[in-house]
Design a protein around this motif. Structure first.
Motif, short mmCIF file in Angstrom:
data_model
loop_
_atom_site.label_atom_id
_atom_site.label_comp_id
_atom_site.label_asym_id
_atom_site.label_seq_id
_atom_site.Cartn_x
_atom_site.Cartn_y
_atom_site.Cartn_z
N ASP A 211 -32.61 42.21 72.19
CA ASP A 211 -32.85 43.36 72.18
C ASP A 211 -32.35 44.21 70.91
N LEU A 212 -31.15 43.40 70.25
CA LEU A 212 -30.65 43.57 69.15
C LEU A 212 -29.77 42.57 68.69
N VAL A 213 -29.83 42.30 67.24
CA VAL A 213 -28.98 41.48 66.63
C VAL A 213 -28.45 42.03 65.38
N MET A 214 -27.25 41.99 65.36
CA MET A 214 -26.30 42.31 64.13
C MET A 214 -25.63 41.11 63.59
N PHE A 215 -26.10 40.85 62.33
CA PHE A 215 -26.08 39.48 61.85
C PHE A 215 -25.30 39.72 60.33
N ASP A 216 -24.60 38.75 60.08
CA ASP A 216 -23.84 38.33 58.92
C ASP A 216 -24.86 38.63 57.68
N GLY A 217 -24.37 39.72 56.96
CA GLY A 217 -25.17 40.12 55.72
C GLY A 217 -24.28 40.01 54.59
N ARG B 78 -33.01 44.36 64.24
CA ARG B 78 -32.31 43.40 63.36
C ARG B 78 -31.52 44.17 62.30
N VAL B 79 -30.48 44.26 62.31
CA VAL B 79 -29.37 44.77 61.52
C VAL B 79 -28.20 43.84 60.88
N PHE B 80 -28.20 44.00 59.42
CA PHE B 80 -27.34 43.26 58.56
C PHE B 80 -25.75 44.06 58.61
N VAL B 81 -24.54 43.25 59.13
CA VAL B 81 -23.41 44.00 59.15
C VAL B 81 -22.48 43.16 58.02
N HIS B 82 -21.27 43.27 58.13
CA HIS B 82 -20.42 42.41 57.17
C HIS B 82 -20.86 42.41 55.97
N ILE B 83 -21.29 43.22 55.21
CA ILE B 83 -22.04 43.39 53.92
C ILE B 83 -21.10 43.46 52.72
N GLY C 30 -21.34 31.57 48.73
CA GLY C 30 -21.34 32.19 50.28
C GLY C 30 -21.14 31.02 51.10
N LEU C 31 -21.76 29.96 51.00
CA LEU C 31 -21.48 28.79 51.72
C LEU C 31 -20.32 28.33 51.98
N ARG C 32 -19.57 28.31 50.83
CA ARG C 32 -18.28 27.89 50.75
C ARG C 32 -17.25 28.85 51.64
N MET C 33 -17.64 30.08 51.62
CA MET C 33 -16.74 31.19 52.32
C MET C 33 -17.47 31.15 53.70
N GLY C 34 -18.22 30.42 54.27
CA GLY C 34 -18.72 30.20 55.60
C GLY C 34 -19.73 31.38 55.83
N HIS C 35 -20.81 31.88 55.03
CA HIS C 35 -21.62 32.90 55.23
C HIS C 35 -23.04 32.34 54.54
N MET C 36 -23.96 32.32 55.42
CA MET C 36 -25.42 32.16 54.75
C MET C 36 -25.92 33.42 54.14
N SER C 37 -26.57 33.28 52.87
CA SER C 37 -27.22 34.42 52.31
C SER C 37 -28.35 35.13 52.99
N MET C 38 -28.68 36.29 52.67
CA MET C 38 -29.71 36.93 53.31
C MET C 38 -31.12 36.25 52.68
N ALA C 39 -31.15 36.09 51.40
CA ALA C 39 -32.38 35.82 50.89
C ALA C 39 -32.73 34.39 50.64
N GLY C 40 -33.97 33.88 50.18
CA GLY C 40 -34.10 32.43 49.95
C GLY C 40 -34.66 31.89 51.05
#
Length: 299
Positions: A211-217, A261-266, A235-245
Motif C-alpha cells: 500500500d505504501l513504499v518509502m524508499f531511499d531517495g 511511492r515516497v522518496f525519503v532520506h534525500i 552513491g553506490l560507494r555510500m550504499g545508495h542507489m540513485s533515483m534516475a537512470g
C-alpha cells in the motif's frame, strides 16, 4: 496506520551546516522553492496514541516538538513513544538516542550487530537500562513496535556505517548492517527503506502489492556529489542507489504494483528538493512523492 515523517533529509540535513551546493545555497538564501529538512526518521502508529520511532535523528527533540502526537499527555513524566527501532548504525539514525535519556520507559530495537556497535560506545550508557530496554531483533522476526502495530525487519543490500567500515568495504551485502522495515495493520502493508544499494529480485517480490513504499531517495544520480564539488564518493560507494537512470530506483520499481511511492532520506545535493525543478517534475511524473518534515501519511 498513521505515519509521520519526522525528518526527510539524509545525513547532515538541509541545508548542511557547511555546504553551499546549489540546493543548500538556495536554502540559506530563504528561497521558497527549497524547504529545509531535518535528518531521516519517521513515527508510526496503529491507533494514533502509541507510537514507534524508526531511526532517531540528532534533531529528534525538534522533531518531537513539531509533532503534537508525540507530546507527553499525562502525569509529570510521560511519552507516547513506545519504542525506537534503528535500521543501521549511521550517526544520523542513532545520534538522537542521546537526547532520549530522561528516564522514560521505551524499548530500543536493533539487530545484534547494531546493538554491539552501540554497546561499544560508552556514551550510550546514558540510556538508563532500568528504563530503556535494549531488545535484539533477528531478521524476519515479527514484533509489536507499538499497540497493534506489527513490524518485521529484513536485510536490504547496503553497507556498514562509515565509522564501522574496515579495510575491505562490502557494498551491496545483505545482513544485519542495513535493514528495511515492514509494517502491518490488518491487511494494510507499508515499507520503510531509507538505505538501499540495489533492488534485488527478492526485495522487489517483497514489495509487490504494498500500500505504501518509502524508499531511499539519497541522490538523483550516482555521481551527484562529485559533480556538485562537495564529495568524492558515488552513491553506490555510500550504499545508495540513485533515483534516475536505467539502474535507478524509479526504473527498478516502475513495474511493481504499489499504492503510494515516497522518496525519503534525500541528500542536500539532490535537485528534487527544488520545487519545480526538471528533476522534481520527472519524479512526480513517474508517480513519486518527495517527502518533507511533517508529512502525514495514512495507510
Amino acid at each position: 496506520m498513521h505515519i509521520r515523517v519526522l525528518g526527510a533529509a539524509a545525513g547532515g540535513g538541509l541545508p548542511q551546516w557547511n555546504c553551499r551546493c546549489e540546493v543548500c545555497r538556495l536554502a540559506w538564501a530563504g528561497d521558497p522553492r527549497v524547504t529545509p529538512r531535518t535528518q531521516s526518521s519517521i513515527a508510526v502508529s496503529a491507533d494514533g496514541h502509541s507510537w514507534a520511532l524508526i531511526n532517531c535523528a540528532p534533531e529528534v527533540l525538534t522533531q518531537i516538538r513539531q509533532t503534537p502526537a508525540l507530546f507527553p499527555q499525562q502525569g509529570r513524566r510521560h511519552t507516547p513513544i513506545a519504542s525506537v527501532l534503528v535500521t543501521n548504525g549511521d550517526i544520523d539514525h542513532i545520534g538522537g538516542l542521546l537526547s532520549l535519556r530522561e528516564s522514560s520507559p521505551y524499548r530500543l530495537y536493533a539487530t545484534p550487530e547494531i546493538h554491539t556497535a552501540l554497546g561499544d560506545s560508552p556514551v550510550f550508557n546514558v540510556l538508563n537500562p532500568d528504563h530503556v530496554e535494549r531488545c535484539g531483533v533477528e531478521l524476519e522476526q515479527t514484533l509489536e513496535l507499538a499497540e497493534g502495530l506489527e513490524a518485521r525487519i529484513f536485510a536490504v543490500p547496503g553497507k556498514a556505517a562509515l565509522y564501522l567500515e574496515g579495510d575491505d568495504v562490502e557494498i551491496g551485502g545483505e545482513g544485519e548492517a542495513t535493514v528495511g522495515v515492514e509494517f502491518r495493520v490488518g491487511e494494510r502493508r507499508a515499507y520503510y527503506i531509507p538505505g538501499c544499494a540495489t533492488l534485488t529480485e527478492r526485495l522487489a517480490a517483497r514489495l509487490e502489492g504494498a500500500d505504501l513504499v518509502m524508499f531511499d531517495g539519497t541522490l538523483w544520480r550516482d555521481d551527484e556529489m562529485i559533480r556538485a564539488g562537495v564529495g568524492h564518493k558515488t552513491g553506490l560507494r555510500m550504499g545508495h542507489m540513485s533515483m534516475a537512470g536505467n539502474d535507478g530506483s524509479m526504473a527498478a520499481l516502475a513495474s511493481l504494483n504499489l499504492g503510494r511511492r515516497v522518496f525519503v532520506h534525500i541528500n542536500n545535493t539532490n535537485p528534487v528538493l527544488i520545487e519545480g525543478s526538471p528533476e522534481r517534475q520527472e519524479a512526480e511524473r513517474q508517480g513519486w512523492e518527495i517527502s518533507y518534515d511533517g508529512m502525514e501519511l495514512e495507510c
